[in-house]
Design a protein around this motif. Structure first.
Motif, PDB file in Angstrom:
ATOM      1  N   ASP A 139       0.822  -1.220   0.000  1.00 37.09           N
ATOM      2  CA  ASP A 139       0.000   0.000   0.000  1.00 37.09           C
ATOM      3  C   ASP A 139       0.852   1.265   0.000  1.00 37.09           C
ATOM      4  O   ASP A 139       0.452   2.292  -0.569  1.00 37.09           O
ATOM      5  CB  ASP A 139      -0.939   0.008   1.205  1.00 37.09           C
ATOM      6  CG  ASP A 139      -2.038  -1.038   1.106  1.00 37.09           C
ATOM      7  OD1 ASP A 139      -2.255  -1.559  -0.008  1.00 37.09           O
ATOM      8  OD2 ASP A 139      -2.662  -1.341   2.137  1.00 37.09           O
ATOM      9  N   ARG A 140       2.034   1.202   0.634  1.00 35.59           N
ATOM     10  CA  ARG A 140       2.898   2.381   0.685  1.00 35.59           C
ATOM     11  C   ARG A 140       3.605   2.630  -0.643  1.00 35.59           C
ATOM     12  O   ARG A 140       3.834   3.775  -1.040  1.00 35.59           O
ATOM     13  CB  ARG A 140       3.928   2.222   1.806  1.00 35.59           C
ATOM     14  CG  ARG A 140       3.370   2.471   3.195  1.00 35.59           C
ATOM     15  CD  ARG A 140       4.416   2.254   4.275  1.00 35.59           C
ATOM     16  NE  ARG A 140       4.524   0.840   4.659  1.00 35.59           N
ATOM     17  CZ  ARG A 140       5.327   0.385   5.607  1.00 35.59           C
ATOM     18  NH1 ARG A 140       6.116   1.231   6.260  1.00 35.59           N
ATOM     19  NH2 ARG A 140       5.368  -0.882   5.915  1.00 35.59           N
ATOM     20  N   LEU A 141       3.965   1.551  -1.340  1.00 33.20           N
ATOM     21  CA  LEU A 141       4.733   1.696  -2.583  1.00 33.20           C
ATOM     22  C   LEU A 141       3.854   1.923  -3.809  1.00 33.20           C
ATOM     23  O   LEU A 141       4.327   2.484  -4.808  1.00 33.20           O
ATOM     24  CB  LEU A 141       5.599   0.452  -2.804  1.00 33.20           C
ATOM     25  CG  LEU A 141       6.795   0.297  -1.870  1.00 33.20           C
ATOM     26  CD1 LEU A 141       7.485  -1.046  -2.103  1.00 33.20           C
ATOM     27  CD2 LEU A 141       7.806   1.436  -2.072  1.00 33.20           C
ATOM     28  N   THR A 142       2.606   1.522  -3.748  1.00 35.12           N
ATOM     29  CA  THR A 142       1.729   1.657  -4.922  1.00 35.12           C
ATOM     30  C   THR A 142       1.619   3.101  -5.420  1.00 35.12           C
ATOM     31  O   THR A 142       1.786   3.358  -6.626  1.00 35.12           O
ATOM     32  CB  THR A 142       0.340   1.076  -4.619  1.00 35.12           C
ATOM     33  OG1 THR A 142       0.467  -0.337  -4.369  1.00 35.12           O
ATOM     34  CG2 THR A 142      -0.598   1.286  -5.786  1.00 35.12           C
ATOM     35  N   PRO A 143       1.380   4.089  -4.553  1.00 34.80           N
ATOM     36  CA  PRO A 143       1.302   5.474  -5.060  1.00 34.80           C
ATOM     37  C   PRO A 143       2.613   5.946  -5.685  1.00 34.80           C
ATOM     38  O   PRO A 143       2.594   6.699  -6.663  1.00 34.80           O
ATOM     39  CB  PRO A 143       0.962   6.289  -3.808  1.00 34.80           C
ATOM     40  CG  PRO A 143       0.343   5.302  -2.867  1.00 34.80           C
ATOM     41  CD  PRO A 143       1.055   4.022  -3.118  1.00 34.80           C
ATOM     42  N   ALA A 144       3.737   5.498  -5.123  1.00 34.03           N
ATOM     43  CA  ALA A 144       5.037   5.908  -5.673  1.00 34.03           C
ATOM     44  C   ALA A 144       5.235   5.331  -7.067  1.00 34.03           C
ATOM     45  O   ALA A 144       5.755   6.014  -7.972  1.00 34.03           O
ATOM     46  CB  ALA A 144       6.164   5.455  -4.738  1.00 34.03           C
ATOM     47  N   ALA A 145       4.826   4.089  -7.266  1.00 33.45           N
ATOM     48  CA  ALA A 145       4.930   3.487  -8.593  1.00 33.45           C
ATOM     49  C   ALA A 145       4.025   4.215  -9.577  1.00 33.45           C
ATOM     50  O   ALA A 145       4.401   4.452 -10.733  1.00 33.45           O
ATOM     51  CB  ALA A 145       4.574   2.004  -8.520  1.00 33.45           C
ATOM     52  N   GLN A 146       2.856   4.592  -9.129  1.00 33.74           N
ATOM     53  CA  GLN A 146       1.921   5.317  -9.998  1.00 33.74           C
ATOM     54  C   GLN A 146       2.454   6.690 -10.368  1.00 33.74           C
ATOM     55  O   GLN A 146       2.171   7.195 -11.468  1.00 33.74           O
ATOM     56  CB  GLN A 146       0.559   5.429  -9.305  1.00 33.74           C
ATOM     57  CG  GLN A 146      -0.148   4.096  -9.142  1.00 33.74           C
ATOM     58  CD  GLN A 146      -1.397   4.174  -8.279  1.00 33.74           C
ATOM     59  OE1 GLN A 146      -1.598   5.146  -7.525  1.00 33.74           O
ATOM     60  NE2 GLN A 146      -2.253   3.168  -8.381  1.00 33.74           N
ATOM     61  N   ARG A 147       3.246   7.291  -9.462  1.00 34.21           N
ATOM     62  CA  ARG A 147       3.863   8.596  -9.751  1.00 34.21           C
ATOM     63  C   ARG A 147       5.079   8.469 -10.651  1.00 34.21           C
ATOM     64  O   ARG A 147       5.606   9.470 -11.141  1.00 34.21           O
ATOM     65  CB  ARG A 147       4.296   9.277  -8.446  1.00 34.21           C
ATOM     66  CG  ARG A 147       3.166   9.885  -7.636  1.00 34.21           C
ATOM     67  CD  ARG A 147       3.732  10.516  -6.366  1.00 34.21           C
ATOM     68  NE  ARG A 147       4.793  11.478  -6.659  1.00 34.21           N
ATOM     69  CZ  ARG A 147       5.771  11.802  -5.822  1.00 34.21           C
ATOM     70  NH1 ARG A 147       5.840  11.213  -4.621  1.00 34.21           N
ATOM     71  NH2 ARG A 147       6.681  12.698  -6.151  1.00 34.21           N
ATOM     72  N   GLY A 148       5.564   7.262 -10.860  1.00 37.35           N
ATOM     73  CA  GLY A 148       6.723   7.040 -11.717  1.00 37.35           C
ATOM     74  C   GLY A 148       8.048   7.231 -11.025  1.00 37.35           C
ATOM     75  O   GLY A 148       9.076   7.432 -11.685  1.00 37.35           O
ATOM     76  N   LEU A 149       8.073   7.162  -9.675  1.00 40.62           N
ATOM     77  CA  LEU A 149       9.343   7.297  -8.962  1.00 40.62           C
ATOM     78  C   LEU A 149      10.230   6.080  -9.226  1.00 40.62           C
ATOM     79  O   LEU A 149       9.780   4.945  -9.196  1.00 40.62           O
ATOM     80  CB  LEU A 149       9.106   7.421  -7.450  1.00 40.62           C
ATOM     81  CG  LEU A 149       8.391   8.656  -6.925  1.00 40.62           C
ATOM     82  CD1 LEU A 149       8.466   8.690  -5.406  1.00 40.62           C
ATOM     83  CD2 LEU A 149       8.964   9.931  -7.522  1.00 40.62           C
ATOM     84  N   GLU A 150      11.492   6.336  -9.482  1.00 39.74           N
ATOM     85  CA  GLU A 150      12.463   5.265  -9.657  1.00 39.74           C
ATOM     86  C   GLU A 150      12.912   4.762  -8.284  1.00 39.74           C
ATOM     87  O   GLU A 150      13.040   5.544  -7.336  1.00 39.74           O
ATOM     88  CB  GLU A 150      13.674   5.787 -10.437  1.00 39.74           C
ATOM     89  CG  GLU A 150      14.615   4.720 -10.919  1.00 39.74           C
ATOM     90  CD  GLU A 150      15.653   5.295 -11.874  1.00 39.74           C
ATOM     91  OE1 GLU A 150      15.769   4.797 -12.999  1.00 39.74           O
ATOM     92  OE2 GLU A 150      16.337   6.265 -11.486  1.00 39.74           O
ATOM     93  N   LEU A 151      13.152   3.463  -8.169  1.00 33.26           N
ATOM     94  CA  LEU A 151      13.612   2.855  -6.926  1.00 33.26           C
ATOM     95  C   LEU A 151      15.038   2.351  -7.101  1.00 33.26           C
ATOM     96  O   LEU A 151      15.310   1.543  -7.998  1.00 33.26           O
ATOM     97  CB  LEU A 151      12.683   1.709  -6.503  1.00 33.26           C
ATOM     98  CG  LEU A 151      12.962   1.040  -5.160  1.00 33.26           C
ATOM     99  CD1 LEU A 151      11.658   0.515  -4.538  1.00 33.26           C
ATOM    100  CD2 LEU A 151      13.950  -0.126  -5.306  1.00 33.26           C
ATOM    101  N   VAL A 152      15.952   2.838  -6.263  1.00 34.05           N
ATOM    102  CA  VAL A 152      17.332   2.358  -6.240  1.00 34.05           C
ATOM    103  C   VAL A 152      17.426   1.323  -5.129  1.00 34.05           C
ATOM    104  O   VAL A 152      17.196   1.633  -3.957  1.00 34.05           O
ATOM    105  CB  VAL A 152      18.334   3.507  -5.998  1.00 34.05           C
ATOM    106  CG1 VAL A 152      19.754   2.957  -5.893  1.00 34.05           C
ATOM    107  CG2 VAL A 152      18.239   4.537  -7.113  1.00 34.05           C
ATOM    108  N   CYS A 153      17.748   0.098  -5.501  1.00 30.31           N
ATOM    109  CA  CYS A 153      17.822  -1.005  -4.540  1.00 30.31           C
ATOM    110  C   CYS A 153      19.279  -1.258  -4.179  1.00 30.31           C
ATOM    111  O   CYS A 153      20.082  -1.621  -5.031  1.00 30.31           O
ATOM    112  CB  CYS A 153      17.206  -2.267  -5.137  1.00 30.31           C
ATOM    113  SG  CYS A 153      17.354  -3.729  -4.103  1.00 30.31           S
TER     114      CYS A 153
END
Length: 289
Positions: A148-162
């Protein structure tokens, strides 16, 4: 396809190599204690054959992880150089400075950001990208706690550095989730993920640079052996680099490759590799001389 050969110990092939790129967690310790036989094997390789470069998917800089190795009883004689996914990831962070980055992970991973110029925040609302070193609490949380926390970020197109591509590691007698499992979730949500640790190239560039330094510019890639227990990280990383690999088939896989005689079962080990379209030259249950 390379034929997988079972080894009773590293000593059988040590003379064929100048460098070991050796995984850490699952091969020389389990997060709570070191493995004396593995440490002794690496020490002996350093003394008789070549140089050990530890190559870890720890999300922290290598300089910050050395103290952990000391505390776990890993002798300094077991390695000559040390590179981490954190080392390789710092370059990715610096390129995105000043961010800000939504920093997901425990407080102990804060040294990753020091000197990168990246500002960190505690949610995705104000962030320009996400940086993940692991769950906030890896003793209780699972990737589903972050959907639930990551879904909005993915929808905004934020890149994730792992900062740690590992999905799970063994801590004592438990498997705990790592940053790679959160990256998998984020990709499933349609998010974009960047990784620099194993099996990706940047961490190998750093490790081979260290190996070449130790060999005073005489590095021969055909005499480099990768050692690790993670098929999708250690083994696939070696495959992508065109380097020989010793698959430590216990580690995170437990007894799945153990034969009735207590030794590694080649067919079972091969099945673990084939499931990820990976291959190794050698296999053993645990790292011993």
């Amino acid at each position: 396809m390379i034929q997988l050969t079972a080894l009773s110990g590293l000593g059988q092939v040590a003379a064929d190599y100048d460098v070991l790129l050796c995984d850490v967690w699952g091969v020389i310790h389990n997060g709570r204690e070191s493995y004396p036989e593995a440490c002794a094997a690496l020490t002996r390789f350093n003394e008789t054959s070549g140089h050990v470069v530890l190559i870890s998917n720890s999300p922290r800089p290598s300089s910050d992880v050395v103290a952990q190795l000391d505390q776990l009883g890993v002798p300094r004689s077991a390695w000559r150089a040390f590179v981490t996914s954190g080392d390789a990831t710092r370059a990715e962070l610096s390129r995105r400075a000043p961010g800000p980055a939504w920093a997901i992970g425990p407080e102990r991973d804060a040294p990753l950001y020091e000197g990168t110029g990246v500002l960190t925040v505690k949610s995705g609302d104000q962030a320009s990208f996400i940086s993940v070193t692991g769950p906030y609490d890896d003793t209780t949380e699972t990737p589903e706690d972050y959907r639930d926390r990551l879904t909005p970020a993915a929808q905004r197109g934020l890149e994730l550095v792992c900062a740690n591509p590992d999905r799970v590691v063994q801590r004592g007698d438990r498997l705990i989730y790592c940053a790679g499992s959160l990256a998998d979730l984020y990709e499933s949500l349609g998010g974009r993920v960047v990784m620099a640790g194993k099996p990706f190239g940047p961490i190998y560039d750093l490790a081979l640079k260290e190996a070449d330094r130790l060999l005073e510019g005489r590095l021969d890639r055909s005499r480099v052996l990768c050692v690790g227990d993670g098929v999708v990280t250690d083994v696939l990383g070696a495959n992508r680099q065109g380097l020989d690999c010793l698959f430590v088939a216990a580690g995170i896989h437990g007894d799945q490759a153990r034969g009735p005689d207590g030794m590694v079962d080649v067919d079972r080990a091969q099945a673990l590799l084939a499931a990820e379209t990976a291959h190794a030259r050698y296999a053993t249950l645990d790292l011993v001389w």
